[in-house]
Design a protein around this motif. Structure first.
Motif, PDB file in Angstrom:
ATOM      1  N   ILE A 172       9.484 -13.521  -6.765  1.00 43.69           N
ATOM      2  CA  ILE A 172       8.937 -13.957  -5.481  1.00 43.69           C
ATOM      3  C   ILE A 172       7.454 -14.280  -5.660  1.00 43.69           C
ATOM      4  O   ILE A 172       6.700 -13.474  -6.209  1.00 43.69           O
ATOM      5  CB  ILE A 172       9.106 -12.880  -4.394  1.00 43.69           C
ATOM      6  CG1 ILE A 172      10.593 -12.581  -4.172  1.00 43.69           C
ATOM      7  CG2 ILE A 172       8.459 -13.319  -3.084  1.00 43.69           C
ATOM      8  CD1 ILE A 172      10.861 -11.454  -3.202  1.00 43.69           C
ATOM      9  N   VAL A 173       7.039 -15.453  -5.212  1.00 45.48           N
ATOM     10  CA  VAL A 173       5.640 -15.872  -5.359  1.00 45.48           C
ATOM     11  C   VAL A 173       4.812 -15.280  -4.224  1.00 45.48           C
ATOM     12  O   VAL A 173       5.172 -15.399  -3.044  1.00 45.48           O
ATOM     13  CB  VAL A 173       5.516 -17.405  -5.332  1.00 45.48           C
ATOM     14  CG1 VAL A 173       4.055 -17.817  -5.501  1.00 45.48           C
ATOM     15  CG2 VAL A 173       6.375 -18.025  -6.429  1.00 45.48           C
ATOM     16  N   PHE A 174       3.705 -14.638  -4.588  1.00 42.72           N
ATOM     17  CA  PHE A 174       2.794 -14.063  -3.598  1.00 42.72           C
ATOM     18  C   PHE A 174       1.413 -14.690  -3.749  1.00 42.72           C
ATOM     19  O   PHE A 174       0.907 -14.830  -4.866  1.00 42.72           O
ATOM     20  CB  PHE A 174       2.679 -12.541  -3.759  1.00 42.72           C
ATOM     21  CG  PHE A 174       3.942 -11.809  -3.417  1.00 42.72           C
ATOM     22  CD1 PHE A 174       4.283 -11.558  -2.095  1.00 42.72           C
ATOM     23  CD2 PHE A 174       4.792 -11.365  -4.416  1.00 42.72           C
ATOM     24  CE1 PHE A 174       5.451 -10.878  -1.772  1.00 42.72           C
ATOM     25  CE2 PHE A 174       5.957 -10.688  -4.115  1.00 42.72           C
ATOM     26  CZ  PHE A 174       6.293 -10.445  -2.787  1.00 42.72           C
ATOM     27  N   SER A 175       0.824 -15.036  -2.633  1.00 42.27           N
ATOM     28  CA  SER A 175      -0.533 -15.572  -2.654  1.00 42.27           C
ATOM     29  C   SER A 175      -1.509 -14.460  -3.005  1.00 42.27           C
ATOM     30  O   SER A 175      -1.192 -13.260  -2.889  1.00 42.27           O
ATOM     31  CB  SER A 175      -0.889 -16.156  -1.290  1.00 42.27           C
ATOM     32  OG  SER A 175      -0.951 -15.116  -0.315  1.00 42.27           O
ATOM     33  N   LYS A 176      -2.707 -14.853  -3.416  1.00 42.89           N
ATOM     34  CA  LYS A 176      -3.736 -13.853  -3.702  1.00 42.89           C
ATOM     35  C   LYS A 176      -4.051 -13.034  -2.455  1.00 42.89           C
ATOM     36  O   LYS A 176      -4.312 -11.830  -2.538  1.00 42.89           O
ATOM     37  CB  LYS A 176      -5.010 -14.539  -4.208  1.00 42.89           C
ATOM     38  CG  LYS A 176      -4.881 -15.171  -5.587  1.00 42.89           C
ATOM     39  CD  LYS A 176      -6.200 -15.814  -6.000  1.00 42.89           C
ATOM     40  CE  LYS A 176      -6.079 -16.509  -7.352  1.00 42.89           C
ATOM     41  NZ  LYS A 176      -7.366 -17.140  -7.762  1.00 42.89           N
ATOM     42  N   GLU A 177      -4.022 -13.704  -1.303  1.00 41.48           N
ATOM     43  CA  GLU A 177      -4.312 -13.006  -0.046  1.00 41.48           C
ATOM     44  C   GLU A 177      -3.285 -11.900   0.216  1.00 41.48           C
ATOM     45  O   GLU A 177      -3.637 -10.786   0.603  1.00 41.48           O
ATOM     46  CB  GLU A 177      -4.320 -13.998   1.120  1.00 41.48           C
ATOM     47  CG  GLU A 177      -5.489 -14.974   1.143  1.00 41.48           C
ATOM     48  CD  GLU A 177      -5.272 -16.194   0.263  1.00 41.48           C
ATOM     49  OE1 GLU A 177      -6.128 -17.081   0.265  1.00 41.48           O
ATOM     50  OE2 GLU A 177      -4.221 -16.263  -0.437  1.00 41.48           O
ATOM     51  N   LYS A 178      -2.009 -12.227  -0.005  1.00 41.10           N
ATOM     52  CA  LYS A 178      -0.945 -11.244   0.228  1.00 41.10           C
ATOM     53  C   LYS A 178      -1.044 -10.086  -0.753  1.00 41.10           C
ATOM     54  O   LYS A 178      -0.856  -8.918  -0.380  1.00 41.10           O
ATOM     55  CB  LYS A 178       0.422 -11.930   0.093  1.00 41.10           C
ATOM     56  CG  LYS A 178       1.615 -10.996   0.271  1.00 41.10           C
ATOM     57  CD  LYS A 178       1.628 -10.348   1.648  1.00 41.10           C
ATOM     58  CE  LYS A 178       2.854  -9.453   1.808  1.00 41.10           C
ATOM     59  NZ  LYS A 178       2.836  -8.760   3.123  1.00 41.10           N
ATOM     60  N   ILE A 179      -1.335 -10.392  -2.009  1.00 40.05           N
ATOM     61  CA  ILE A 179      -1.481  -9.338  -3.015  1.00 40.05           C
ATOM     62  C   ILE A 179      -2.663  -8.442  -2.683  1.00 40.05           C
ATOM     63  O   ILE A 179      -2.584  -7.216  -2.777  1.00 40.05           O
ATOM     64  CB  ILE A 179      -1.642  -9.952  -4.427  1.00 40.05           C
ATOM     65  CG1 ILE A 179      -0.364 -10.688  -4.829  1.00 40.05           C
ATOM     66  CG2 ILE A 179      -1.981  -8.873  -5.451  1.00 40.05           C
ATOM     67  CD1 ILE A 179      -0.477 -11.477  -6.117  1.00 40.05           C
ATOM     68  N   LEU A 180      -3.761  -9.054  -2.279  1.00 40.38           N
ATOM     69  CA  LEU A 180      -4.955  -8.289  -1.923  1.00 40.38           C
ATOM     70  C   LEU A 180      -4.654  -7.334  -0.770  1.00 40.38           C
ATOM     71  O   LEU A 180      -5.045  -6.162  -0.789  1.00 40.38           O
ATOM     72  CB  LEU A 180      -6.091  -9.238  -1.534  1.00 40.38           C
ATOM     73  CG  LEU A 180      -7.459  -8.601  -1.261  1.00 40.38           C
ATOM     74  CD1 LEU A 180      -8.054  -8.034  -2.544  1.00 40.38           C
ATOM     75  CD2 LEU A 180      -8.413  -9.620  -0.645  1.00 40.38           C
ATOM     76  N   ASP A 181      -3.923  -7.824   0.211  1.00 41.39           N
ATOM     77  CA  ASP A 181      -3.589  -7.013   1.383  1.00 41.39           C
ATOM     78  C   ASP A 181      -2.616  -5.890   1.017  1.00 41.39           C
ATOM     79  O   ASP A 181      -2.781  -4.743   1.438  1.00 41.39           O
ATOM     80  CB  ASP A 181      -2.979  -7.906   2.467  1.00 41.39           C
ATOM     81  CG  ASP A 181      -2.639  -7.132   3.729  1.00 41.39           C
ATOM     82  OD1 ASP A 181      -3.466  -6.335   4.179  1.00 41.39           O
ATOM     83  OD2 ASP A 181      -1.532  -7.325   4.270  1.00 41.39           O
ATOM     84  N   SER A 182      -1.596  -6.207   0.196  1.00 41.27           N
ATOM     85  CA  SER A 182      -0.560  -5.236  -0.133  1.00 41.27           C
ATOM     86  C   SER A 182      -1.013  -4.175  -1.129  1.00 41.27           C
ATOM     87  O   SER A 182      -0.603  -3.017  -1.037  1.00 41.27           O
ATOM     88  CB  SER A 182       0.671  -5.958  -0.696  1.00 41.27           C
ATOM     89  OG  SER A 182       1.191  -6.869   0.245  1.00 41.27           O
ATOM     90  N   VAL A 183      -1.847  -4.556  -2.078  1.00 41.84           N
ATOM     91  CA  VAL A 183      -2.263  -3.628  -3.139  1.00 41.84           C
ATOM     92  C   VAL A 183      -3.584  -2.944  -2.828  1.00 41.84           C
ATOM     93  O   VAL A 183      -3.746  -1.744  -3.030  1.00 41.84           O
ATOM     94  CB  VAL A 183      -2.347  -4.369  -4.489  1.00 41.84           C
ATOM     95  CG1 VAL A 183      -2.864  -3.439  -5.590  1.00 41.84           C
ATOM     96  CG2 VAL A 183      -0.985  -4.941  -4.867  1.00 41.84           C
ATOM     97  N   TRP A 184      -4.541  -3.715  -2.308  1.00 38.64           N
ATOM     98  CA  TRP A 184      -5.869  -3.158  -2.030  1.00 38.64           C
ATOM     99  C   TRP A 184      -6.072  -2.788  -0.563  1.00 38.64           C
ATOM    100  O   TRP A 184      -7.015  -2.094  -0.233  1.00 38.64           O
ATOM    101  CB  TRP A 184      -6.957  -4.152  -2.441  1.00 38.64           C
ATOM    102  CG  TRP A 184      -7.264  -4.150  -3.903  1.00 38.64           C
ATOM    103  CD1 TRP A 184      -8.247  -3.450  -4.541  1.00 38.64           C
ATOM    104  CD2 TRP A 184      -6.575  -4.898  -4.934  1.00 38.64           C
ATOM    105  NE1 TRP A 184      -8.218  -3.709  -5.882  1.00 38.64           N
ATOM    106  CE2 TRP A 184      -7.204  -4.598  -6.170  1.00 38.64           C
ATOM    107  CE3 TRP A 184      -5.502  -5.780  -4.929  1.00 38.64           C
ATOM    108  CZ2 TRP A 184      -6.782  -5.148  -7.361  1.00 38.64           C
ATOM    109  CZ3 TRP A 184      -5.078  -6.333  -6.126  1.00 38.64           C
ATOM    110  CH2 TRP A 184      -5.705  -6.018  -7.326  1.00 38.64           C
ATOM    111  N   GLY A 185      -5.206  -3.285   0.303  1.00 36.81           N
ATOM    112  CA  GLY A 185      -5.357  -2.999   1.733  1.00 36.81           C
ATOM    113  C   GLY A 185      -6.513  -3.747   2.346  1.00 36.81           C
ATOM    114  O   GLY A 185      -7.089  -3.312   3.342  1.00 36.81           O
ATOM    115  N   MET A 186      -6.876  -4.896   1.757  1.00 40.33           N
ATOM    116  CA  MET A 186      -7.978  -5.710   2.274  1.00 40.33           C
ATOM    117  C   MET A 186      -7.479  -7.124   2.515  1.00 40.33           C
ATOM    118  O   MET A 186      -6.513  -7.575   1.900  1.00 40.33           O
ATOM    119  CB  MET A 186      -9.146  -5.741   1.283  1.00 40.33           C
ATOM    120  CG  MET A 186      -9.735  -4.374   0.967  1.00 40.33           C
ATOM    121  SD  MET A 186     -11.204  -4.481  -0.101  1.00 40.33           S
ATOM    122  CE  MET A 186     -10.479  -5.112  -1.616  1.00 40.33           C
ATOM    123  N   ASN A 187      -8.133  -7.832   3.421  1.00 37.43           N
ATOM    124  CA  ASN A 187      -7.729  -9.218   3.680  1.00 37.43           C
ATOM    125  C   ASN A 187      -8.915 -10.179   3.711  1.00 37.43           C
ATOM    126  O   ASN A 187      -8.858 -11.244   4.310  1.00 37.43           O
ATOM    127  CB  ASN A 187      -6.954  -9.311   5.005  1.00 37.43           C
ATOM    128  CG  ASN A 187      -7.731  -8.713   6.168  1.00 37.43           C
ATOM    129  OD1 ASN A 187      -8.942  -8.533   6.082  1.00 37.43           O
ATOM    130  ND2 ASN A 187      -7.036  -8.404   7.241  1.00 37.43           N
TER     131      ASN A 187
END
Length: 232
Positions: A172-187
């Protein structure tokens, strides 16, 4: 007789507690009793499989108590109460209750509901995956570690979370924004370079051990995905 599920009964009516305890023990359940919230708090972390909670108690009622413990306790909570109005039931469910039985109730019905919730919990646990493998990578959720060709990868906490997030959502392709939100909890877009750098570091650490396979693929203009050739 097997079972040995641990159940906590919280009710200021000692007769009700004694009756439930005596009845359920006949079926192999390990029953603990608390007559108020203070007694309950002393033993709440003993790893109960289910909680039976009265609503109308002195000092702190069942609704308040459930609100207090719900984030720390994941087991099913069955409310018991003489309150029969729909709004009372809705309030109990809104604070994290899983079931609601009005007093007086049948012990057979209570037992049936307990067993139903415990079966559901067991089905959920049976579906949980604690070991994931992909290519030469093994993710051990219990140990919080990732192995590559049997060798433990030396990862930061965020690098571990990054691999876990992508690996559990393979292809599944994830944008950098989604990864940042899911892993770091930041947007915040100002931190997107953090994702790029972490992906770079993870790739480097994996390639030091496994030069044959590529695991995190770049999908240009879209983001990243976990992908191993010829693996579904």
């Amino acid at each position: 007789m097997k079972i040995n599920n641990k159940i906590l009964v919280i009710d200021d009516n000692e007769d009700i507690c004694t009756t439930i305890k005596s009845y359920m023990q006949n079926y192999g359940y390990d029953i603990k009793v608390a007559l108020n919230y203070k007694e309950a708090l002393k033993i709440i972390n003993e790893g109960f499989n289910l909680i039976i909670l009265d609503i109308m108690m002195p000092g702190m009622d069942g609704i308040e108590f459930c609100t207090l413990i719900r984030e720390k306790v994941s087991c099913p909570i069955i409310f018991v109460s003489a309150k029969v109005l729909e709004e009372d039931k809705l309030e109990a469910f809104s604070v994290g209750g899983d079931d609601y039985i009005t007093k007086p109730f049948s012990l057979k019905e209570l037992k049936a509901r307990i067993e139903s919730h415990l079966r559901r919990e067991q089905r959920i646990k049976n579906k949980e995956v604690y070991i994931l493998s992909s290519g030469n990578i093994i993710l051990d959720v219990f140990a919080n570690e990732i192995l590559c060709k049997g060798e433990k990868l030396k990862l930061t906490k965020k690098e571990y979370k990054l691999i876990k997030f992508l690996m559990t959502n393979k292809n599944i392709v994830f944008s950098k924004e989604k990864i940042l939100d899911s892993v770091w909890g930041m947007n915040s877009e100002s931190y997107l370079d953090t994702v790029t750098e972490s992906v770079k570091n993870v790739r480097k650490k994996i390639r030091c051990i496994d030069k044959e396979k590529s695991y995190i693929s770049t999908v240009y203009g879209q983001g990243y995905k976990w992908e191993v050739k010829d693996e579904k």
